[in-house]
Design an enzyme around this catalytic site. Structure first.
Site, short mmCIF file in Angstrom:
data_model
loop_
_atom_site.label_atom_id
_atom_site.label_comp_id
_atom_site.label_asym_id
_atom_site.label_seq_id
_atom_site.Cartn_x
_atom_site.Cartn_y
_atom_site.Cartn_z
N GLY A 50 -16.38 -1.20 -2.02
CA GLY A 50 -15.24 -2.11 -1.90
C GLY A 50 -14.66 -2.01 -0.51
CB THR B 5 -7.01 -4.17 4.05
OG1 THR B 5 -7.07 -5.56 3.74
CG2 THR B 5 -6.17 -3.95 5.27
CE LYS C 184 -1.71 -1.07 -6.92
NZ LYS C 184 -1.65 -1.28 -5.48
CG ASP D 268 2.06 -2.54 -7.66
OD1 ASP D 268 0.84 -2.29 -7.59
OD2 ASP D 268 2.92 -2.00 -6.94
CE LYS E 198 1.77 1.03 -6.31
NZ LYS E 198 2.45 0.12 -5.36
#
Lengths: 432, 432
Positions: A10, A13, A106, A202, A206
């Site tokens: 993968g 960035t 995550k 998100d 986490k």
């Protein structure tokens, strides 16, 4: 240290950031360590990635992750695809083939972490995931190792940079949610579809990871209550500011006897709370431990190089053999059972900020406070604003700690009063 | 994990905290780990300590540390005596007898750390010292492991709770230095002889430890420039506040090409700097790394249980075998050479706050700014106050970044002007 080869699957960035650190000729790793992880192969479904990266010829590039999984020279797989599939299958395959795993995923760990941890144990391998929470902030290591002598009492963090950017902008520049979101999208801080961030999903991924480590318990991810920032009103940010509070999207895990509250929602913090001054895309996590008291870790919660910094730290940990030791010694991973009850939203206990929209008549305050009192909610302060909205007056109250079930009942009853116009807004307040 | 026995030498406040955690029946360690460090023996020169502690009978108590050093059943010695002697001899003996060492002794490590680290390597043992800086804050682990993929660019911290308490009190309550110190002494935050704290010596010990790890270089502790808070004027705190700055005692290590600045002194920080809001006895350390950018760790920098939390975390690290791996893998310990030049005070480059006491006549500002300009010091802002002190007027200036040698020359020349009364006060300003 043995030769230690890395396969990276993968190449987005963060992957490019990891490659940059590992390939640097004068890498900080070489300065600090006698022997460093070596990038052996990269897999990405997009064949154009290869030419973009300008990779040295000795590094294998493939569009087929299986080639890295099947390569016996590779000791650790870095999974940076994100999402559940095929990341889960890749990690499972890596463990089955006797490779350690480093991941920043995550969502996958929130949804299937315990299953994957059990799989890793079964094969005597480790999964390292420092980059999954708080980007470059070493929060996983701190919670797991640094604070090991502590019974963790609470975890409270700003763990999503996108929403913190939006709320900071709303607070500082008095722009609406939509305008702040548009700006965040323009700057690349928010995705075109911002749902995962702005709905608090998100953050709840986490929180699942932090709470499982902190409290050494397993639980179903779906038990986390989450509420986003889409309905945050600029006016509430300002009324709260006047009362000495800052609005943040918080991820909170708190233990009270044998029950844990797991919740993500916009919340008010006193201005002097260490999380109040966390601005823009920064993240910060407060931990309260039985021995250490209150501690906080702060830094860039996302972005290429901060996240790569955490991934490479994990790679060193695996390469040195520390990750394996930690993973097998910690009972708190993959325990597979809920040691504590998870509180239902109606059981939450916090202070509240309430904004009623009332008709400016005598006796309104008496009626509202009477109903609140009936449900054992006591008022800490009241501000009645002159500013009229559609002929109504905003009445802002801060309450002492109360149970959310009682608050809901009280608000439902108050809503029936004919002096109440529009819906009542409420926000939870974290005083500590 | 093998049986792992601990000998604790020096049973003061922190020692009692460590014993409390290790002896707790339902210790968090037992919840988290399969096997935990066991307290085997305690040595303290004061025989009365034994009865005070109410120790279980299976724990050896002795007034002679040698008994623990000679005990083959003890695998690790925790040194909590403090100071150089006999701590150094005890640690040396422990290493020579094949025992690992855990210590909170910042003075010893600042003065003789490299020598002790070499001794440890020579015997294949480790020295762990998380508790030596920042109490319960896991700053050593973060700097060493969490940020390993980073070239550290700067370390800037509030690492002494006593002085931060005094400065916070001066700032918030407008009390003088002497009154704030007296209060700190009353509360037990400052010692009867507060020299080590208020002169910045304790902070410079901690800076020596952080800078050696961060920059992977050795240097003579005496090269650290240090200046305390004894001469901080309440008026400067307030003029600075007006200009948007908070005064803190900072420990700073900054790398610029191949030179490092190592300095402890009172400094002004912009109000929105994360260290500005660190209040009272709390500590916080900002790290800037090449990949992670800016990060900060915050928590209780001293006190019984926070410090014990760090000592016990080290014990677990040693017990699991991670400490040994880390210690032998890191080139950055005991390198034994100065890789970088250490800047002299005259080479420091910062912004400055200047307060001149001038006669209120036309042309004074022109003369002062002329001299500053001659030495390449450019002025960022000026405030002339009406408040007169002995008939003179305070003239406050903020400069842009300048070299301290130039500033000293300029100030010496300005001091000769007949319109200048009293000494000029200057404070360094950290803008980033």
């Amino acid at each position: 240290m043995k030769a230690f080869n890395v396969g990276l699957i993968g190449m987005g960035t963060v992957g490019a950031g990891v490659a940059r650190i590992l390939l640097e000729k004068k890498s900080p790793l070489l300065e600090k360590l006698d022997c460093v992880p070596v990038l052996k192969g990269i897999a990405d479904s997009n064949p154009e990635v290869k030419s973009k990266l300008n990779l040295p010829s000795e590094i294998l590039f493939t569009t087929d992750g299986q080639q890295l999984l099947n390569n016996p020279d590779i000791q650790v797989i870095v999974e940076l695809i994100g999402g559940v599939h095929p990341a889960k299958e890749i990690i499972t395959a890596a463990l089955e083939k006797g490779k350690d795993v480093v991941t920043a995923n995550k969502m996958l760990l929130a949804l299937h972490g315990s299953e994957l941890f059990r799989k890793a144990r079964q094969h005597g391998k480790s999964i390292s995931f420092e980059a999954s929470v708080g980007g470059g902030i070493p929060i996983i290591a701190a919670l797991r190792d640094g604070f090991i002598a502590n019974r963790i009492e609470s975890i409270c963090g700003i763990v999503n940079g996108t929403t913190n950017y939006i709320l900071t902008k709303m607070t500082k520049e008095q722009v609406t949610y939509s305008d702040a979101l548009a700006e965040a999208q323009k700057l690349g801080y928010a995705e075109k579809d911002p749902t995962m961030d702005v709905e608090g999903i998100d953050s709840s991924h986490k929180l699942a990871i932090l709470a499982r480590i902190g409290f050494g318990t397993d639980f179903d991810y779906a038990r986390i209550y989450h509420e986003g920032i889409r309905s945050v009103d600029l006016s509430d940010i300002w009324y709260a500011h006047e009362l000495g509070y800052t609005l943040k999207l918080l991820a909170i895990a708190k233990k009270d006897n044998d029950t844990i509250e797991l919740r993500v929602h916009p919340a008010l913090l006193p201005h002097d709370h260490p999380l109040s001054s966390v601005q823009g895309v920064f993240n910060a996590i407060c931990i309260t431990g039985s021995a250490v008291g209150e501690a906080m870790l702060y830094g860039k919660g996302a972005g290429q190089m901060p996240t790569a910094s955490a991934v490479v730290a994990d790679l060193v940990d695996v390469a040195l053999g520390r990750a394996g030791i930690t993973f097998s010694a910690m009972k708190t991973f993959s325990r597979g059972s809920e040691r504590f009850a998870i509180a239902d939203v109606l059981q939450f206990k916090t202070c509240y900020y309430l904004r009623f929209s009332v008709v400016d008549k005598p006796g309104v305050l008496a009626k509202i406070s009477g109903i609140l009192g009936k449900y054992e909610i006591s008022i800490a302060s009241v501000i009645q604003h002159k500013a009229k909205e559609n002929g109504n007056v905003p009445l802002v109250m801060m309450t002492h700690r109360a149970e959310e079930g009682n608050l809901q009942k009280a608000l439902a009853e108050i809503q029936q009063l004919d002096t109440i116009k529009d819906d009542t807004k409420f926000l939870r307040v974290e005083e500590e």
